[in-house]
Structure formats: C-alpha cells, structure tokens
Design an enzyme around this catalytic site. Structure first.
Site, PDB file in Angstrom:
ATOM      1  N   LYS A 143       0.837  -1.207   0.000  1.00  0.00           N
ATOM      2  CA  LYS A 143       0.000   0.000   0.000  1.00  0.00           C
ATOM      3  C   LYS A 143       0.871   1.256   0.000  1.00  0.00           C
ATOM      4  CE  LYS A 143      -4.044   1.779   2.556  1.00  0.00           C
ATOM      5  NZ  LYS A 143      -4.933   1.578   3.701  1.00  0.00           N
ATOM      6  N   SER A 161      -9.896   1.433   2.708  1.00  0.00           N
ATOM      7  CA  SER A 161      -9.079   2.202   1.824  1.00  0.00           C
ATOM      8  C   SER A 161      -7.991   1.409   1.084  1.00  0.00           C
ATOM      9  CB  SER A 161      -8.406   3.321   2.629  1.00  0.00           C
ATOM     10  OG  SER A 161      -7.529   2.772   3.594  1.00  0.00           O
ATOM     11  N   SER A 185     -10.052  -0.866   6.887  1.00  0.00           N
ATOM     12  CA  SER A 185      -9.486  -0.742   5.538  1.00  0.00           C
ATOM     13  C   SER A 185      -8.788  -1.963   4.964  1.00  0.00           C
ATOM     14  CB  SER A 185      -8.540   0.443   5.487  1.00  0.00           C
ATOM     15  OG  SER A 185      -9.299   1.620   5.369  1.00  0.00           O
TER      16      SER A 185
HETATM   17  N1  GLN Z   1     -13.551   3.860   6.153  1.00  0.00           N
HETATM   18  C1  GLN Z   1     -12.790   4.192   7.304  1.00  0.00           C
HETATM   19  C2  GLN Z   1     -12.390   5.651   7.262  1.00  0.00           C
HETATM   20  O1  GLN Z   1     -12.585   6.259   6.262  1.00  0.00           O
HETATM   21  C3  GLN Z   1     -11.626   3.265   7.397  1.00  0.00           C
HETATM   22  C4  GLN Z   1     -10.319   3.782   7.007  1.00  0.00           C
HETATM   23  C5  GLN Z   1      -9.167   2.898   7.305  1.00  0.00           C
HETATM   24  O2  GLN Z   1      -9.284   1.834   7.923  1.00  0.00           O
HETATM   25  N2  GLN Z   1      -8.013   3.368   6.902  1.00  0.00           N
HETATM   26  O3  GLN Z   1     -11.891   6.181   8.212  1.00  0.00           O
END
Ligand code: GLN
Length: 491
Positions: free
Chosen positions: A79, A155, A179
C-alpha cells in the site's frame, strides 16, 4: 505453469525444490499485471526493473544454497503509505506526489530485506487511507475484479484488487477502521487486521495512530498466517509495539475447534444488513457448528455508538497527524507561492488535499479546539472505553466472535461518494474492532445473487490471532471457494 493456480505457500515449496525459478514468477506477475491492470487499476507505481534484478539475484543465491528468509522472492504489493527508501510513497495524495522517503519502514525491512519478498509495486488507496471505496485516491479509483462497475472497498482497495484479480499472491494493507477487511470482503479475499501493537508501524504514514494497524491480504488463510509470522513482533523503533511471543501462525492451522465457543452478537445482525449477506453468514455459522464449535448469542450494547465515536477520534487524530503537510515541512507547495507563511500553508493545503481529507481535517480541528474538546473528543474517548468493556465482557463468555465483515456487498462506483454519512455507515461492523484494538479476520464465505463476494468476520481476543486463523482455516477448507478468481485473466 500458471502461478495463479497456486497459493503462495505452495509456490514456496516449488522454489525450494528447484521446480520453479523466482525470475519466472516475477515475469509472469508483470505479464498478469499488464493483462488486467487497465481494468482494475490496482497500482499507482511499479518497480519492474528493481524486481527483476532482485529475482535474478535471489535465484543465484538459491543455486548457491545461500538464500535466507521465509518468502523466497515471492512478489508482494505494498500500500502506498508505507515508507520504502528512495521510492515514491504518495498516500495517493497530490501533496506527496514526489515524496521519496529517506528510510525503510520496519515492515519493509522485515518483508523485503530479512525474508526476501520482492515488491512489485505500490497499491492504490483512498487519500491518506480515508475512505471505504478507493474513490478518494488522487489517481482515480480501483475497480472491483468481480464487477468492474463496482468499488473494491477501501481504503486498501488496490491491495485487495491486486490479489483478487490474480496480479500478486499477497499484499499489505492498513486497517484504521476496516481498511483491510472491507476491501477483502468486497473482493473475495482474506484480510487480517492484527491486534493493535502486534505489528510495528515505524515508517507508516499515520492517519489515526491510536487505531492504525498494518496487515496482510491474501487468497488463503495459510498465506495470511505466513505473512503475519514475518511482520509481527516488538520493534524498538515503535514504542506502541508489544513484546509478546509471535507464534508459528502458519503451522498447526487445522487444530479442531470442537467445544470452542463462538459468540454471535445480536447487534451485528440488525436492519442494515443485506438479506443475502445475512443468509450466507448464518450458513457459515451453521458450518462452524458442524465443525464442533458451540454457538452462543452475546450482546455488545454500546455498538450503536460506534460510528460517531470512531469518526470523532479518527478525524481528531488525523487533523493533528496531517498538520505536518504544509508545503514547508512536508509536501509540495502550490505554484508561485508568496512570502506570507499563512498563505503558503492555507493555499498548499487547500489545493493539494482532496475534498474528503479537507473535510476531516476541518472537523477534527473543530472537535479538538478549546470548548469543544470536552464535548466531543473526551466524550468519544469515554464511549470508546465502554465499547472496549463490551468486548471484554463478551470474551468471558466466548473464544471468538463471528459476524459479517460488511453490511452489504460492493456498491457501485459513484453511488455513495456524494453522501459521506452513508459511506461512513458502511464501517459499522469493522470499526468497533479498531476502537477496542482487537484482531479480526475476514474470509470469503460465498456470493450474493449478483455473484459478488461476501466476507465472514472472525474477531479474536487480544493477541489471539492464532485462534481466529485456526477457525478461519477450517471454515475456508470446508467451503473450498478460495481458489476461485474472477475471470479477468482468462479473457
Ligand atoms: N472507512 C474508514 C475511514 O474512512 C476506514 C479507514 C481505514 O481503515 N483506513 O476512516
């Protein structure tokens, strides 16, 4: 031989037995990437030359019986928010477009230098990991390999599509509020959020550091276990990492779960769950019963406060973490800057951050400001403690908790992007785990009527990754769908 017919642990055996050369794996990997990348958009940068050079080198080391490490040159996708020395690490944000870190994250040292995996490229993500669909990337979205008009989740969307579409066998994501598990669920692959503190975050560009965790995304539980073995453990460079024994997670995965108690929280099965999802999850719970587990209904009474609690804490921490990106300390300045420092800060941040990141910084700054701090931030911390307590109580009655990973299957690109609140609600079943700091695994458990994958979530007690991997492995074996990949590569 097609590498996509195998799991990573199987390829390792073939490399060890000299039936397969690392260079052939890497070359096939890039061929596969070329075939499907235009459809799925998993990667934001590739490192083909470096990867090929390393593969040749490792093959030589194998010849001379000198190769160290557990990962035998296998290709991995990382990532785009984990620092790799001298290599673009952009968090999929315009503000870090040309950023090349001067050092390696600990997890990179472990994966690439100690264990000899080969990084083939950096994966797409929501900008600074803020989102559940990968639509917030400055490079544009990734596409779900099972249905290209749908989101892959986020994400870590690119990390999930790179595995799901057959480009690589494993990838690394991060999970602050789901995410890893959300895209794993939407793309039909395995994703593990380890216990908070299990894996070093030195060199991870933070979103919300009381929640962030790094973890693997793979096709099967055994490959996830193998990666965890390598990345877990105390790191002197990360004071939040724990000095607790790292198990040989990939060994003895098939231990019986007879008499293990699986808690089913009634709050996780409310109205917002798609009927298709509910049915498959219930089938999978019945399957666990057939495997000998005892099923017990439990309750997590404060679960309904998850979303406001999570978003208040995450946004507050984000506003503080992202303060360093101002064009002077970190980040690229806007064009033709003037001499006024306030103008430099505000124009750089206004122009270079995307809409969702700006929204969160503004809200987070508001909730941390004098007068609102107690009303919002402190209150959220108190509720976080209650949610933690709920889980602690639950784990006095059961060995693991099972439930859906996501309330729905993948939604369409563009469907929720203009409705942030609706998007945030997608995280209802993943965020509680981050608030409590527990480990959780998502494994594919079937498909809905549109042939979209459904994820089954197994939540463990602190540092009990072994238990959830064990349960996941047995269920995966019985379901036997983990080798199924979308037809993209066949076209
Ligand atoms: N959807 C969550 C957010 O936008 C999760 C993000 C994540 O785990 N990086 O904060």
């Amino acid at each position: 031989m097609k590498i996509t017919d195998f799991m990573a642990y199987e390829l390792i055996e073939q490399i060890k037995n000299k039936e397969l050369k690392i260079i052939d794996i890497i070359q096939q990997t890039y061929e596969n990437i070329e075939k499907v990348e235009n459809s799925v958009h998993s990667f934001v940068s590739l490192s083909k030359e470096k990867a090929i050079e390393k593969a040749k080198n490792l093959d030589k080391q194998i010849e001379n019986k000198k190769l160290k490490g557990k990962l035998f040159g296998l290709p991995i996708a990382i990532k785009d928010l984990i620092c790799i020395k001298d290599s673009p690490t952009t968090c999929c944000s315009k503000i870090l477009k040309d950023f090349k870190p001067p050092y390696n994250a600990t997890i990179i040292e472990r994966l690439l230098n100690n264990e000899n995996a080969i990084c083939v490229g950096r994966t797409n993500m929501d900008e600074f990991a803020m989102g559940s669909s990968t639509e917030n990337s400055c490079y544009g979205p990734s596409y779900n390999p099972w249905d290209l008009v749908r989101v892959p989740g986020g994400s870590s969307g690119g990390s999930a599509t790179s595995v799901s579409s057959g480009q690589v066998l494993f990838s690394i994501g991060t999970d602050t509020g789901g995410s890893i598990r959300c895209p794993a669920s939407y793309c039909g692959v395995v994703g593990l959020k380890p216990t908070y503190g299990r894996v070093s975050r030195y060199g991870l560009i933070s979103y919300a550091n009381s929640l962030d965790v790094i973890g693997p995304i793979t096709h099967c539980v055994k490959d996830t276990a193998l990666l965890l073995e390598v990345i877990a453990g105390k790191d002197p460079l990360d004071s939040t990492s724990f000095d607790i024994k790292v198990d040989d997670y990939s060994q003895n995965l098939d231990q019986s779960i007879e008499n293990k108690i699986l808690g089913v929280p009634k709050e996780f099965f409310g109205d917002g769950i798609q009927p298709n999802v509910k049915n498959k999850i219930n089938d999978t719970i019945k399957l666990s019963e057939k495997l000998g587990a005892e099923i017990k209904e439990i309750t997590l009474p404060h679960l309904e406060y998850t979303i406001p609690t999570y978003y208040l804490i995450a946004m507050s921490e984000a506003s503080s973490n992202l303060a360093r990106f101002d064009g002077l300390r970190y980040g690229e300045m806007y064009d033709n800057p003037q001499n006024d420092v306030f103008e430099i800060f505000s124009k750089t941040r206004g122009e270079k951050f995307g809409e969702e990141v700006r929204r969160r910084i503004i809200l987070g700054t508001y909730t941390l400001s004098a007068g609102y701090y107690d009303m919002f931030y402190i209150k959220a911390l108190k509720i976080r403690t209650l949610i933690k307590q709920d889980f602690k109580n639950a784990f006095t009655q059961c060995d693991a908790i099972v439930c859906p990973t996501m309330p729905t299957t993948a939604f369409k690109i563009g469907e929720l992007i203009d409705d942030p609140l609706q998007m945030y609600l997608m995280d209802t079943l993943t965020c509680p785990v981050n608030l409590a700091g527990l480990p959780a695994l998502s494994i594919p458990c079937g498909f809905d009527n549109n042939n979209l994958p459904i994820g089954f979530q197994i939540i463990g007690n602190y540092f009990d990754e072994k238990m959830i991997l064990n349960i996941g492995y047995l269920i995966e074996k019985k379901l036997d769908i983990y080798r199924k990949i979308p037809p993209l590569l066949k076209k």
